[in-house]
Motif scaffolding. Structure first.
Motif, mmCIF file in Angstrom:
data_model
loop_
_atom_site.group_PDB
_atom_site.id
_atom_site.type_symbol
_atom_site.label_atom_id
_atom_site.label_comp_id
_atom_site.label_asym_id
_atom_site.label_seq_id
_atom_site.Cartn_x
_atom_site.Cartn_y
_atom_site.Cartn_z
ATOM 1 N N ARG A 350 -1.324 11.722 3.562
ATOM 2 C CA ARG A 350 -1.404 10.257 3.542
ATOM 3 C C ARG A 350 -1.132 9.682 4.931
ATOM 4 N N SER A 351 -0.052 10.195 5.585
ATOM 5 C CA SER A 351 0.293 9.602 6.876
ATOM 6 C C SER A 351 -0.701 10.008 7.959
ATOM 7 N N LYS A 352 -1.464 11.098 7.732
ATOM 8 C CA LYS A 352 -2.498 11.457 8.706
ATOM 9 C C LYS A 352 -3.678 10.519 8.636
ATOM 10 N N TYR A 353 -4.025 10.087 7.417
ATOM 11 C CA TYR A 353 -5.320 9.439 7.251
ATOM 12 C C TYR A 353 -5.287 7.978 6.812
ATOM 13 N N LEU A 354 -4.088 7.401 6.548
ATOM 14 C CA LEU A 354 -4.045 5.977 6.172
ATOM 15 C C LEU A 354 -3.479 5.170 7.331
ATOM 16 N N PRO A 355 -4.209 4.152 7.815
ATOM 17 C CA PRO A 355 -3.744 3.407 8.982
ATOM 18 C C PRO A 355 -2.381 2.778 8.755
ATOM 19 N N PHE A 710 9.957 -15.727 -0.629
ATOM 20 C CA PHE A 710 10.536 -16.967 -0.091
ATOM 21 C C PHE A 710 11.629 -16.696 0.949
ATOM 22 N N ARG A 711 11.761 -15.448 1.400
ATOM 23 C CA ARG A 711 12.870 -15.093 2.301
ATOM 24 C C ARG A 711 12.786 -15.844 3.624
ATOM 25 N N GLU A 712 13.934 -16.011 4.267
ATOM 26 C CA GLU A 712 13.989 -16.712 5.557
ATOM 27 C C GLU A 712 13.771 -15.751 6.722
ATOM 28 N N MET A 713 14.256 -14.496 6.561
ATOM 29 C CA MET A 713 14.179 -13.574 7.711
ATOM 30 C C MET A 713 13.002 -12.609 7.551
ATOM 31 N N GLU A 714 12.741 -11.843 8.607
ATOM 32 C CA GLU A 714 11.605 -10.930 8.621
ATOM 33 C C GLU A 714 11.850 -9.712 7.717
ATOM 34 N N GLU A 715 13.113 -9.187 7.751
ATOM 35 C CA GLU A 715 13.414 -7.947 7.025
ATOM 36 C C GLU A 715 13.332 -8.161 5.515
ATOM 37 N N LEU A 716 13.033 -7.083 4.820
ATOM 38 C CA LEU A 716 12.981 -7.140 3.356
ATOM 39 C C LEU A 716 14.336 -6.730 2.781
ATOM 40 N N ASP A 717 14.771 -7.424 1.760
ATOM 41 C CA ASP A 717 15.994 -7.060 1.053
ATOM 42 C C ASP A 717 15.742 -5.717 0.344
ATOM 43 N N THR A 718 16.548 -4.689 0.667
ATOM 44 C CA THR A 718 16.265 -3.335 0.152
ATOM 45 C C THR A 718 16.377 -3.257 -1.366
ATOM 46 N N GLU A 719 17.311 -4.012 -1.926
ATOM 47 C CA GLU A 719 17.492 -3.983 -3.383
ATOM 48 C C GLU A 719 16.245 -4.546 -4.085
ATOM 49 N N CYS A 720 15.739 -5.674 -3.550
ATOM 50 C CA CYS A 720 14.514 -6.286 -4.123
ATOM 51 C C CYS A 720 13.316 -5.345 -3.952
ATOM 52 N N ALA A 721 13.227 -4.726 -2.774
ATOM 53 C CA ALA A 721 12.110 -3.801 -2.505
ATOM 54 C C ALA A 721 12.137 -2.653 -3.507
ATOM 55 N N ARG A 722 13.355 -2.198 -3.828
ATOM 56 C CA ARG A 722 13.507 -1.096 -4.794
ATOM 57 C C ARG A 722 13.089 -1.569 -6.194
ATOM 58 N N LEU A 724 10.963 -3.751 -6.999
ATOM 59 C CA LEU A 724 9.498 -3.890 -7.100
ATOM 60 C C LEU A 724 8.758 -2.598 -6.742
ATOM 61 N N SER A 725 9.538 -1.519 -6.524
ATOM 62 C CA SER A 725 8.957 -0.200 -6.162
ATOM 63 C C SER A 725 7.998 -0.322 -4.981
ATOM 64 N N LEU A 726 8.413 -1.025 -3.926
ATOM 65 C CA LEU A 726 7.543 -1.166 -2.749
ATOM 66 C C LEU A 726 7.412 0.184 -2.061
ATOM 67 N N GLY A 727 6.209 0.476 -1.591
ATOM 68 C CA GLY A 727 5.957 1.748 -0.912
ATOM 69 C C GLY A 727 6.515 1.731 0.498
ATOM 70 N N PHE A 728 6.530 2.906 1.102
ATOM 71 C CA PHE A 728 6.990 3.047 2.478
ATOM 72 C C PHE A 728 6.125 2.187 3.407
ATOM 73 N N LYS A 729 6.780 1.385 4.215
ATOM 74 C CA LYS A 729 6.093 0.497 5.181
ATOM 75 C C LYS A 729 5.192 -0.543 4.512
ATOM 76 N N GLU A 730 5.380 -0.799 3.223
ATOM 77 C CA GLU A 730 4.545 -1.809 2.553
ATOM 78 C C GLU A 730 4.975 -3.185 3.041
ATOM 79 N N GLU A 731 4.010 -3.966 3.499
ATOM 80 C CA GLU A 731 4.335 -5.289 4.018
ATOM 81 C C GLU A 731 4.398 -6.297 2.875
ATOM 82 N N PHE A 732 5.220 -7.317 3.060
ATOM 83 C CA PHE A 732 5.341 -8.348 2.035
ATOM 84 C C PHE A 732 5.312 -9.681 2.735
#
Length: 901
Positions: A350-355, A710-722, A724-732
């Motif tokens: 996956r990391s070889k072939y997905l941008p 609706f977050r104010e900062m750039e970083e994602l809250d890790t608990e919320c990301a978990r 929603l089962s966000l993938g590695f490096k998934e942007e929100f």
């Protein structure tokens, strides 16, 4: 004109990457010099002169074996040809005839003058195909028989590395027969840890693309046993674990098990020697065995398993990959080594072939002296191993500066984002030019063998005079600015689309593309012309970083400057110019540089009318819909509202706003829960590419979604990301509102599917716009919603084109025609122009009525190589280049009709 047979696919586990790479070569061969002839190799080793439209399928399994040849599969398990069991030649011929025409090796010379090898792994990189082609006097790309045989065998390479004085990590091998004795496994593990230390690296010696690779970090025997089994392509299934799974998980587990990259593949042999070909048959066998007998385990082994595996000590250091090419005098020239910065231990498939999943930094981030040391070591290895034309050498450099080379490859992945094109761009060659260089150098290399020299000399002379001729006519082409990038969460996919458009145009006889990167914000767009080496950087953020480096007075890296100088002979011959630096330009300057623009942006800006407005002020022709239509379709809520007013079925929908959430969170959630039942869909109203599209199943997920968007900062809250089962490096994305929609379900229909349909517009003689709606693709999601990978990664996800609305072909066509009418009506209501993609659900009701429920409209759909719009256009006879050409022609005609030449 030289006919080039592109040989791709093949029996190996890397066939999907080979298939996607073959497509890249097919599309990027310079049309002024070469005629591309697609030769697909199936997994039984048959050569097939492929009907060209199949090249644009997403995966091999989407067209081969063809649907008619597939046995019933209760669980929809996908298969390759080898799962059809022992087939007679007649049966194979019937299957082959559905995809093209069988080619026997002695017939090759009637169809092509040169073979471009895009095969990977055993049969493709091991000297087999090279020997076959030499026998029939067909020149081919890359290394000859002996270096290929060395390049495929990691154990032989180890010995040769030692003999030639290259440092190599300490290693041992495990024989398959010895591993079969389960009593001694733990003892073996302890001995390996004692002799090699931890971590241990386990490798399948004849595989590429990181297939069969594991890293054992701790003294964990169970992990070691699983890793060794993985490298041997064997798997033990335990009754207690299997039965605890339940049917749905068992089917998912079976899909992973039979996957040729992640699992062991098919056919498998049981302990009693019985061979099972089809995954459905295997699933039944496992269930029957565990239900009936007292057996607690079943061991499965792939029929083509490795006979031994390699166990290496782990090297702690920076990982790199370096392409080495031969210069005009036959000397090795190492291109700038690329550092691989991974998110996980293994630089996997996956990391070889997905941008965007891993980062490629070129040149590797080290002092100049150490970069040059890596280049010298790679050039020496190329020479010592007798490689020809090009090779890809991987390795590590430790903190102390020691260089370990491993896994020399005589071929490289040829996806648009691969090292192969990425590093060639650093000397100024675009993919089309680099392929020309590979072909010309390969013919010259074959000439050295002293075989069929008259024929090869003539071929070389003809090619050289064609290259000269082409350089002379470069300035007669139409100039197209390809605008890519942007500043939304879709910027990486936009770069993939833009590069694909650039590459299709740069290999044409008609257009001269100019890559333009857009950054900035909604208040101010910044445009930069970028050279090929910056366009082929890893992703949008890397491109932006490089532009800023030059804007702040930065100079090219000293190593790059030196390599460019060393490669001057190659660059001048194939491009006729030197590399430029990025330049900031205004829209007014853009008008002087181009005849038309292709907008390859997704979301905002690009699909929102803002860019179109700037271009229309200057009468610059562009692709896609006009200003007003773009302003509507960018907003999914507004699109839904307009379509609903016209009686078009859409999901029930509502906007949820940040101000309401800030005011009273509990009331905010309760209102949504009153209006919509769980599960429902939440997504941004003005982003695409599956960005933050989530199926919300409960209050916790809704709270997490709101908090993230609706977050104010750039970083994602890790608990919320978990949550929603966000993938590695998934942007929100970060928004002031989001769209809530009912989850569209089967609702009693006898057939229900998700589709995506493309369309193209043209002007009729009377100046009105007419629509050509393509056969829609049926989108199959593995998870709850279609993922980024399923939409854009070659070999991932499955799009069946045309969609399977009904088993009976006549009825299928009737339903398809009705869906096409519905999509055309939507396009007319929204005044869509140029081209577009419309996503919808289709219900076929018990009374045979057909209902098309619109999900969203993309006025500038993704144009990455693996996107399904190209599968659809192929059915109507358009190759990707023809489709892009039509889109540009429409834009130019529209500008002319507005009265300005």
């Amino acid at each position: 004109m030289m006919k080039v047979g592109i040989i791709f696919g093949g029996p190996s586990r890397e066939r999907e990457i080979s298939f996607a790479g073959g497509r890249t070569v097919y599309d990027n061969l310079d049309k002024a010099l070469f005629e591309a002839v697609p030769v697909f190799v199936d997994s039984l080793g048959n050569f097939i002169l492929l009907d060209w439209q199949y090249i644009y399928k997403g995966t091999v399994r989407d067209f081969y074996p063809p649907v008619e040849a597939l046995p019933e599969s209760e669980h929809g398990l996908q298969i390759y040809m080898e799962s059809l069991g022992e087939l007679s030649i007649e049966e194979q011929d019937r299957i082959i005839a559905k995809a093209g025409k069988r080619l026997l090796p002695y017939e090759f010379k009637n169809h092509f003058d040169f073979a471009f090898l895009a095969l990977h792994g055993p049969y493709g990189e091991d000297g087999s195909i090279q020997g076959l082609l030499e026998w029939y006097h067909i020149p081919y790309s890359g290394s000859g028989i002996l270096p290929s045989a060395i390049g495929i065998d990691k154990v032989v390479q180890k010995e040769l590395l030692k003999q030639h004085g290259f440092p190599t990590p300490d290693y041992r091998t495990i024989q398959h027969a010895a591993w079969a004795d389960k009593q001694n496994r733990e003892q073996l593990f302890n001995r390996l840890v004692e002799e090699l230390g931890l971590p241990l690296v386990l490798k399948a010696p004849h595989q590429g693309s990181s297939i069969g690779v594991s890293i054992i970090k701790e003294k964990d025997f169970a992990a070691f046993e699983a890793g060794v089994d993985r490298s041997f392509f064997t798997k033990t299934i335990y009754k207690s674990q299997w039965q605890a799974m339940g049917e749905e998980k068992q089917v998912m587990s079976m899909k992973q098990l039979v996957d040729i990259r992640e699992g062991i593949g098919m056919p498998v042999v049981l302990e009693d020697g019985k061979i099972i070909y089809h995954p459905e048959e295997l699933l039944n066998h496992i269930n029957e065995t565990f239900n009936g007998s007292g057996t607690d385990t079943i061991t499965l082994t792939n029929v083509e398993h490795e006979q031994q595996i390699l166990v290496e000590s782990f090297i702690q250091g920076k990982e790199f990959s370096c392409i080495v090419v031969q210069d005009e005098n036959g000397k090795p020239l190492a291109l700038p080594p690329t550092e691989i910065v991974k998110g996980s231990e293994v630089f996997d498939y996956r990391s070889k072939y997905l941008p965007g999943l891993s980062r490629k930094i070129t040149p590797i981030n080290l002092p100049t002296e150490q970069i040059q040391d890596i280049r010298k070591a790679c050039s020496k290895l190329f020479q010592d191993f007798g490689f020809n034309v090009y090779a890809r050498l991987d390795g590590f450099i430790t903190e102390g500066g020691e260089i370990f080379l491993n896994d020399p490859n005589t071929t490289s992945g040829m996806l648009p984002s691969s090292f192969f094109f990425h590093q060639a761009a650093e000397i100024g060659l675009n993919p089309s030019q680099f392929l020309t260089y590979i072909i010309r150098t390969s013919v010259a290399e074959r000439l050295k063998s002293g075989k069929y020299t008259v024929k090869l000399t003539r071929l070389l002379q003809q090619l050289d005079s064609s290259i000269k001729e082409q350089q002379a006519h470069r300035h007669d082409k139409e100039r197209v600015g390809v605008i890519m990038g942007g500043y939304s969460s879709e910027r990486h996919i936009s770069v993939e689309s833009g590069r694909n458009i650039y590459e299709k145009l740069s290999s044409s006889t008609k257009y001269e593309p100019l890559p333009i990167f857009l950054t900035g914000n909604n208040e101010e767009h910044q445009l930069h012309t970028i050279p090929i080496n910056i366009m082929l950087k890893d992703n949008a953020d890397d491109i932006k970083e490089k532009i800023q480096h030059f804007e702040h007075g930065g100079k090219p890296h000293p190593v790059l400057a030196q390599i460019i100088q060393e490669a001057e002979g190659i660059t001048r011959k194939y491009t006729g110019r030197s590399l430029q630096e990025p330049q900031r330009i205004s829209y007014a300057q853009l008008k002087n540089l181009v005849d038309a623009v292709f907008i390859a942006l997704h979301g905002r800006p690009g699909e929102d009318g803002a860019l179109q407005e700037e271009l229309e002020k200057l009468y610059i022709p562009y692709n896609g819909s006009g200003i007003r239509s773009s302003q509507i379709t960018i907003n999914k809520y507004e699109t839904n509202e307009i379509l609903a007013k016209h009686g078009v079925p859409v999901a029930k929908h509502a906007m949820a706003f940040k101000e309401d959430w800030l005011q009273d969170k509990e009331a905010f959630f309760r209102k949504i829960e009153t209006d919509f039942n769980y599960p429902f869909i939440a997504k941004p109203a003005d982003d695409g590419c599956s960005s933050a599209v989530k199926k919300i199943k409960n209050r916790a997920e809704l709270e997490a979604f709101a908090k993230l968007i609706f977050r104010e900062m750039e970083e994602l809250d890790t608990e919320c990301a978990r949550t929603l089962s966000l993938g590695f490096k998934e942007e929100f994305p970060n928004k002031a509102g989001f769209l809530v929609e009912t989850l569209i379900s089967k609702n009693g229909a006898k057939h229900f599917l998700e589709i995506t349909g493309g369309l193209l517009t043209r002007y009729a003689p009377d100046g009105t716009v007419s629509y050509e709606v393509f056969e829609a693709s049926e989108a199959l999601a593995e998870g709850e919603v279609l993922s980024l990978e399923e939409k854009f990664l070659a070999g991932e996800g499955q799009n069946i084109t045309p969609a399977r609305y009904a088993a009976d072909p006549v009825r299928r066509q009737q339903i398809s025609d009705k869906v096409k009418q519905d999509l055309e009506r939507v396009a007319k209501i929204l005044n869509i122009e140029g081209y577009a993609r419309i996503d919808a659900f289709v219900r076929v009701l018990e009374n045979d009525e057909v209902e098309t429920i619109i999900i969203e409209v993309n006025s500038l759909p993704g144009m990455t190589p693996a996107t399904c719009i190209f599968h659809q256009t192929a059915i109507n006879g358009y190759k990707p280049y023809d489709f892009i050409d039509r889109i540009l022609q429409y834009g130019m005609e529209r500008t002319k009709m507005k009265g300005v030449e």
